[in-house]
Design a protein around this motif. Sequence first.
Motif, PDB file in Angstrom:
ATOM      1  N   ALA C  10      -4.028  15.393  -7.822  1.00 32.23           N
ATOM      2  CA  ALA C  10      -3.090  15.041  -6.678  1.00 32.23           C
ATOM      3  C   ALA C  10      -3.007  15.933  -5.266  1.00 32.23           C
ATOM      4  N   ALA C  12      -2.032  16.136  -1.511  1.00 28.86           N
ATOM      5  CA  ALA C  12      -1.388  15.624  -0.090  1.00 28.86           C
ATOM      6  C   ALA C  12      -1.095  16.300   1.314  1.00 28.86           C
ATOM      7  N   VAL C  32       1.884  11.900   6.312  1.00 27.74           N
ATOM      8  CA  VAL C  32       1.641  12.842   5.865  1.00 27.74           C
ATOM      9  C   VAL C  32       0.908  11.824   4.962  1.00 27.74           C
ATOM     10  N   ASP C  33      -0.360  12.752   4.438  1.00 26.90           N
ATOM     11  CA  ASP C  33      -1.555  11.287   3.981  1.00 26.90           C
ATOM     12  C   ASP C  33      -2.239  12.355   2.414  1.00 26.90           C
ATOM     13  N   GLN C  62      -8.850   5.821 -11.289  1.00 28.14           N
ATOM     14  CA  GLN C  62      -8.006   5.150 -10.408  1.00 28.14           C
ATOM     15  C   GLN C  62      -7.973   5.584  -9.129  1.00 28.14           C
ATOM     16  N   ILE C  64      -5.696   6.613  -5.931  1.00 28.77           N
ATOM     17  CA  ILE C  64      -4.077   6.434  -5.396  1.00 28.77           C
ATOM     18  C   ILE C  64      -4.102   7.563  -4.466  1.00 28.77           C
ATOM     19  N   SER C  65      -3.209   6.878  -3.162  1.00 30.36           N
ATOM     20  CA  SER C  65      -3.226   6.771  -1.895  1.00 30.36           C
ATOM     21  C   SER C  65      -1.626   7.441  -2.247  1.00 30.36           C
ATOM     22  N   LEU C  66      -1.298   9.048  -2.047  1.00 28.81           N
ATOM     23  CA  LEU C  66      -0.263   9.845  -2.922  1.00 28.81           C
ATOM     24  C   LEU C  66       0.652   9.788  -1.789  1.00 28.81           C
ATOM     25  N   ASP C  67       0.735   9.241  -0.803  1.00 27.50           N
ATOM     26  CA  ASP C  67       1.373   9.268   0.442  1.00 27.50           C
ATOM     27  C   ASP C  67       2.402   7.425   0.470  1.00 27.50           C
ATOM     28  N   SER C  68       1.924   6.964  -0.485  1.00 25.17           N
ATOM     29  CA  SER C  68       2.716   5.452  -0.803  1.00 25.17           C
ATOM     30  C   SER C  68       2.624   5.259  -2.508  1.00 25.17           C
ATOM     31  N   GLY C  69       1.666   6.243  -3.449  1.00 24.10           N
ATOM     32  CA  GLY C  69       1.906   5.670  -4.186  1.00 24.10           C
ATOM     33  C   GLY C  69       0.632   4.145  -4.572  1.00 24.10           C
ATOM     34  N   ALA C  70      -0.097   3.793  -3.517  1.00 25.09           N
ATOM     35  CA  ALA C  70      -0.947   2.617  -3.636  1.00 25.09           C
ATOM     36  C   ALA C  70      -2.004   2.491  -4.390  1.00 25.09           C
ATOM     37  N   THR C  71      -2.802   2.367  -4.961  1.00 24.70           N
ATOM     38  CA  THR C  71      -3.845   2.083  -5.465  1.00 24.70           C
ATOM     39  C   THR C  71      -5.015   2.077  -3.419  1.00 24.70           C
TER      40      THR C  71
END
Lengths: 331, 331, 331
Positions: C10, C12, C32-33, C62, C64-71
Amino acid sequence: QSGLMLWGIADAWIGQTRHKVGATPPGSSGVVDSGGAQASRWGMRGTEELGAGLRAFFVLEQGISLDSGATTRVSASDNGFNRGAYVGLSGDFGEVRVGRMLTAFDALRGSTNHLYDSSGFASTGQVWGASTTAANGLPEVTGSDYLARGNNTAYYATPNIGDFNASFSYSYDEKTATATGNPRLATGHVKYTSGPLRIGYGQQAERYTTGTNRYHIVAGNYDFGAFKMVGAAQRQIDGRVAGQLKSNEWELGLDAPFGAATIAVGYASSKTKDGAGRRVIDAKGFSLMGTYDLSKRTRLYTAFRQLKTTRADGSTSLDASRLGVGITQKF
Amino acid sequence: QSGLMLWGIADAWIGQTRHKVGATPPGSSGVVDSGGAQASRWGMRGTEELGAGLRAFFVLEQGISLDSGATTRVSASDNGFNRGAYVGLSGDFGEVRVGRMLTAFDALRGSTNHLYDSSGFASTGQVWGASTTAANGLPEVTGSDYLARGNNTAYYATPNIGDFNASFSYSYDEKTATATGNPRLATGHVKYTSGPLRIGYGQQAERYTTGTNRYHIVAGNYDFGAFKMVGAAQRQIDGRVAGQLKSNEWELGLDAPFGAATIAVGYASSKTKDGAGRRVIDAKGFSLMGTYDLSKRTRLYTAFRQLKTTRADGSTSLDASRLGVGITQKF
Amino acid sequence: QSGLMLWGIADAWIGQTRHKVGATPPGSSGVVDSGGAQASRWGMRGTEELGAGLRAFFVLEQGISLDSGATTRVSASDNGFNRGAYVGLSGDFGEVRVGRMLTAFDALRGSTNHLYDSSGFASTGQVWGASTTAANGLPEVTGSDYLARGNNTAYYATPNIGDFNASFSYSYDEKTATATGNPRLATGHVKYTSGPLRIGYGQQAERYTTGTNRYHIVAGNYDFGAFKMVGAAQRQIDGRVAGQLKSNEWELGLDAPFGAATIAVGYASSKTKDGAGRRVIDAKGFSLMGTYDLSKRTRLYTAFRQLKTTRADGSTSLDASRLGVGITQKF
């Protein structure tokens, strides 16, 4: 006793697919594909003992295409835990589940399919419910095999009653059914198990806005010791098509162990007629698989499948084969 | 001390939804739905002790619709770990998080909602920010409840300062805000906790390209021993609409334990006026839930909810109810 | 020995991005990225010892984009286990994998990239394969860096042969290649490792329907004790463009430890010419990162990156920088 288990299956194979007829252009292609022997997947599940034989449980299971990493499309869904997402209770009364899951019809059909219900090489799912493209003045005919899973489902399985048991499932359409999607499902099966014999009868009705697509099946297996035999006969009546489409379908399989190795062979046939009894589609498939277990968790396999579909006038609309070697690892 | 924890909640219910007004055609439907009592989800989280009271942690959490297996759409996202994806540090200085997460406003509002903040049966989220369809010459009015989560978020929570604490969050729009999506969020709350009482004030500003949608809330709960009371009053001023829309909203709930069972009741109301003070929407909802714990992890429940929304001329634009029984299993 | 491991990263950061040229409108933005130091991800993997040095293994991973939760979208996929999904066997013969995975070319290039191959701040992936927008009568030029991963891939890595080893991968297009996607990949590298030195040569060919895009690289690193040096020189010949585009590219990096801290610096350059030898794009990037380890699992960092791209006429098409502080937690 209770807790949470993470688990899955990683299965990939490398080989060749060939279309003599049924691809544009026809020809062969090297492939790496997922799920030759068993569909790749991962999931979480847990069981909690509540006392007096009562148990609560849940299942979350997602299909994975190991050749791309993407979620595998199964039963009209390619999102999330599409192979199963449900919670339930079991006890002396039997078992109740609510959520998305395999239908009660599949509980019989899936367990009596040849080639160990192989997702990549068994013929049944390709031959039963076959389609044909338009040609020679004949129209395209869209067949469809049964929906193995339903959303918004309530499921009840009886306990064993002597040598019999049964299960029933109902999937609400929640008023979202269309001509081609989100049907209401009413399914069930009853089964007799005694010694080496298991045999059952199942039915599934899929109600779309344009009509009901109905399946009847008699299916079973028998353990002869040196080998096992599986087989099924299915009758499909598709009421979505004007005048109805009626299919008579059967499949047969044998599998035999040799130490850490096994060999399995299967055959499937489907003949579809229209409401007036005229031939529409003939389809048949042949499957062969050899396996070798490196351990309880890891299996090597090689397999072959040949499919052929014929239109009303005898012209071929599909003539395809595939051959590959693969590996299955359970975790 | 540290490590990685896999966890989740599987919750599904079966019942009936009924629309007297507000669906086409009106009527009732059998349903299997996810998250009657608590939203179904799974996630990973971990904490690491770094010494001197300093801790690092992360959270990944995804919403699951147990009726389809699909990822649940929450706070405008239906992809990945949409319920929470962040990393942070905590210590004597308080706590800092970065990523996607619940806003600091939600930290007050979500914890003071009736019916245990039930995702399927609490009235608040349906009544507050209500919409109406066009009819009788009146235009459609699009209301919207607050965004519970933000992307690109930095969050700071103070440590307890006497009986007080506070938290603040800021979500960057990264220049992607539109008239309807990706707003910049600035939110905060301050809270007083002493013995059986908790009460706080919160604010959230959502800046779209067409204006700012702002929420103020006073919310709290009180433990009377035999039962608990929760309640909140919210003022929404939606500056995206020409002339503004202003809503006065409140909710109240009671819940009482009886051994392994509890009963909870809630009511929510929302009255929206335009900038000239004319009535636009009246909405109200009533909720009732009974629960029974089979174990610490497994809960049965039955619940009912009734919603009603009225246009400026007194005509009804929504009259809906739902009734169901369900099961929640934590893992 | 065997079993299943759940793991992830994780990461960010919060900071500022600035576009002097290359965004509309130009300017700076708070952000925030995800993945400033290492790409955020989670996965499952397992290994099973089969005896006689034979091992079976699988990987599911997989982004994860920790700024949006998206893959996170990686290598042209934003679905499922897009960073890796494969199964394999290893032993005295080397290692074989099938599925989706990093190419054999990436096995050299990714391991010799500056700034620890940082996903958010290393310059290489942004500078190599640079593009320019149209301006001053010059057309848009679409460059592209190599595809780090392929679907439908078979991979073979040799065992160490003296100080040498090599690996090869082939990704079938399964007849789905287009002018811009799903290319057939043939890649490989050979590498020499001895004491503080590692150096290798790699090649990757990506065959689209409109031509082949080919990469050659010489890359290595050397551990001087007080600091490490990494570097690479790459030649790209893009045959998809009429008359070809040819790029000469290089990068160099240094990193030095100071107790729990490290500092790293990198530079990347790319010069692209057309088939007639005329200048098309010049691009360069500079990167700087400082890290501090709170523990083996948790790292704080601060980093800076400056990119600049110039058209054939010397006009600037991109002038961008970013600065941030972040945290990486491994689990």
